[in-house]
Scaffold this active site. Structure first.
Site, PDB file in Angstrom:
ATOM      1  N   PRO A   1      68.317  19.963 -28.803  1.00  0.00           N
ATOM      2  CA  PRO A   1      66.934  19.778 -29.258  1.00  0.00           C
ATOM      3  C   PRO A   1      65.993  19.323 -28.136  1.00  0.00           C
ATOM      4  O   PRO A   1      66.251  18.335 -27.461  1.00  0.00           O
ATOM      5  CB  PRO A   1      67.072  18.688 -30.333  1.00  0.00           C
ATOM      6  CG  PRO A   1      68.504  18.717 -30.738  1.00  0.00           C
ATOM      7  CD  PRO A   1      69.254  19.094 -29.504  1.00  0.00           C
ATOM      8  N   GLU A   2      64.931  20.087 -27.939  1.00  0.00           N
ATOM      9  CA  GLU A   2      63.865  19.683 -27.015  1.00  0.00           C
ATOM     10  C   GLU A   2      62.553  19.849 -27.774  1.00  0.00           C
ATOM     11  O   GLU A   2      62.550  20.036 -28.993  1.00  0.00           O
ATOM     12  CB  GLU A   2      63.936  20.503 -25.727  1.00  0.00           C
ATOM     13  CG  GLU A   2      65.296  20.351 -25.050  1.00  0.00           C
ATOM     14  CD  GLU A   2      65.338  20.759 -23.587  1.00  0.00           C
ATOM     15  OE1 GLU A   2      64.276  20.928 -22.970  1.00  0.00           O
ATOM     16  OE2 GLU A   2      66.451  20.907 -23.057  1.00  0.00           O
TER      17      GLU A   2
ATOM     18  N   LYS B   1      59.780  14.531 -28.851  1.00  0.00           N
ATOM     19  CA  LYS B   1      61.069  14.788 -29.475  1.00  0.00           C
ATOM     20  C   LYS B   1      61.262  13.970 -30.746  1.00  0.00           C
ATOM     21  O   LYS B   1      62.361  13.906 -31.286  1.00  0.00           O
ATOM     22  CB  LYS B   1      62.198  14.487 -28.481  1.00  0.00           C
ATOM     23  CG  LYS B   1      62.141  15.338 -27.212  1.00  0.00           C
ATOM     24  CD  LYS B   1      63.287  14.973 -26.307  1.00  0.00           C
ATOM     25  CE  LYS B   1      63.199  15.712 -24.985  1.00  0.00           C
ATOM     26  NZ  LYS B   1      64.331  15.381 -24.100  1.00  0.00           N
TER      27      LYS B   1
ATOM     28  N   ASN C   1      66.736  18.512 -20.885  1.00  0.00           N
ATOM     29  CA  ASN C   1      67.538  18.918 -19.732  1.00  0.00           C
ATOM     30  C   ASN C   1      67.510  20.422 -19.487  1.00  0.00           C
ATOM     31  O   ASN C   1      67.560  20.877 -18.340  1.00  0.00           O
ATOM     32  CB  ASN C   1      68.978  18.447 -19.918  1.00  0.00           C
ATOM     33  CG  ASN C   1      69.693  18.271 -18.604  1.00  0.00           C
ATOM     34  OD1 ASN C   1      69.116  17.799 -17.624  1.00  0.00           O
ATOM     35  ND2 ASN C   1      70.953  18.650 -18.562  1.00  0.00           N
TER      36      ASN C   1
ATOM     37  N   ARG D   1      73.223  13.613 -16.598  1.00  0.00           N
ATOM     38  CA  ARG D   1      73.161  14.874 -17.326  1.00  0.00           C
ATOM     39  C   ARG D   1      73.567  16.015 -16.403  1.00  0.00           C
ATOM     40  O   ARG D   1      73.199  16.008 -15.223  1.00  0.00           O
ATOM     41  CB  ARG D   1      71.753  15.126 -17.861  1.00  0.00           C
ATOM     42  CG  ARG D   1      71.312  14.098 -18.892  1.00  0.00           C
ATOM     43  CD  ARG D   1      69.909  14.370 -19.347  1.00  0.00           C
ATOM     44  NE  ARG D   1      69.470  13.362 -20.303  1.00  0.00           N
ATOM     45  CZ  ARG D   1      68.971  13.633 -21.499  1.00  0.00           C
ATOM     46  NH1 ARG D   1      68.848  14.880 -21.885  1.00  0.00           N
ATOM     47  NH2 ARG D   1      68.578  12.668 -22.298  1.00  0.00           N
TER      48      ARG D   1
END
Length: 273
Positions: A2-3, A51, A165, A250
């Site tokens: 999810p972004e 977000k 990311n 990440r």
């Protein structure tokens, strides 16, 4: 993952299913709100902020949720089998006579007064998909820490809200720089292009079930998740290494030929020719 685009689409689906309707089912499965009962109240709207998801409910209440890495909201019709995961992963259920919204694996779920929303989203920078989007302010935020690696700065939601990311990696590829290049080393014309690209990509993907950053059939992303596979532009093996965002490391993908700037050694056994 999810972004900002995923959250925007989730908010639109939740809004379409719940807004303007009275809740006939309310079940918040977190200890703090286990006794909260929202039945009989009307859902006013569901608004994305970066977000974050803000479900506003009659009586001055807001249900704040955040999907983080693998949270999701699913919408079901009456009698439809719930299939978003096992029952122990359900954190919230909001139902009306027509639809039921079920929140799975939600790491953040908070019931607060609507008047207090700034407490949970007031720290965010301009939202790439929101009415407050301001590229000039976002750029100024980024430039306040010129020695910070670009990838870290893009993930910091205080600078601009909505990039995760995946977009971090894809934007750096499209700019032709590594995520470890400092913000101050980014040429001014590329800094301006960065924000235009970010807005364009998130806007293009907010209605898509599958995120795309390329125009090549069968290839959705340029570098993200493509370690050891050939770069779509030059054929060099895409590499992967870890980069922090201020909270945790990440996986970060880049092409060592197409992208200029500093980079760490790739993960052992990954990202080499």
């Amino acid at each position: 993952m999810p972004e900002g685009d995923t959250v925007w689409l989730t908010a639109r689906r939740l809004h379409g299913a719940l807004a303007g309707r009275t809740l006939t089912l309310s079940d918040l499965r977190v200890p703090r709100y286990a006794t909260a009962d929202l039945t009989g109240r009307t859902v006013l709207d569901v608004t994305p902020r970066g977000k974050h998801l803000l479900t506003r409910i009659e009586g001055g209440l807001t249900l704040h949720s955040h999907l983080k890495m693998d949270g999701s909201w699913k919408i079901y019709a009456p009698g439809q089998r719930w299939s978003g995961g096992p029952g122990h992963q359900i954190r919230a259920v909001l139902g009306t006579a027509e639809k039921t919204a079920v929140g799975y694996r939600l790491p953040v779920l908070e019931l607060l007064r609507t008047a207090d929303e700034e407490r949970v989203v007031g720290h965010l920078g301009p939202d790439l998909l929101g009415p407050d989007w301001d590229s000039g302010r976002a750029l100024a935020n980024l430039l306040e820490a010129p020695a910070r690696p670009l990838g870290e700065a893009l993930l910091d939601q205080r600078n601009l809200a909505g990039i995760g990311n995946v977009y971090k990696c894809e934007l750096c590829f499209l700019l032709g720089v590594t995520p470890w290049l400092t913000v101050g080393e980014l040429p001014p014309e590329r800094a301006a292009l960065l924000l235009a690209l970010a807005e364009k990509l998130l806007d293009a993907n907010r209605d898509r079930p599958v995120r795309r950053t390329t125009a090549q059939p069968g290839q959705n992303l340029f570098v993200y998740g493509r370690a050891l596979r050939p770069c779509l532009r030059c054929g060099t093996s895409v590499r992967v290494a870890d980069q922090g965002d201020g909270s945790r490391e990440r996986p970060t993908y880049w092409c060592p030929t197409c992208q200029k700037g500093p980079a760490p050694a790739p993960r052992r056994g990954a990202g080499f020719r």
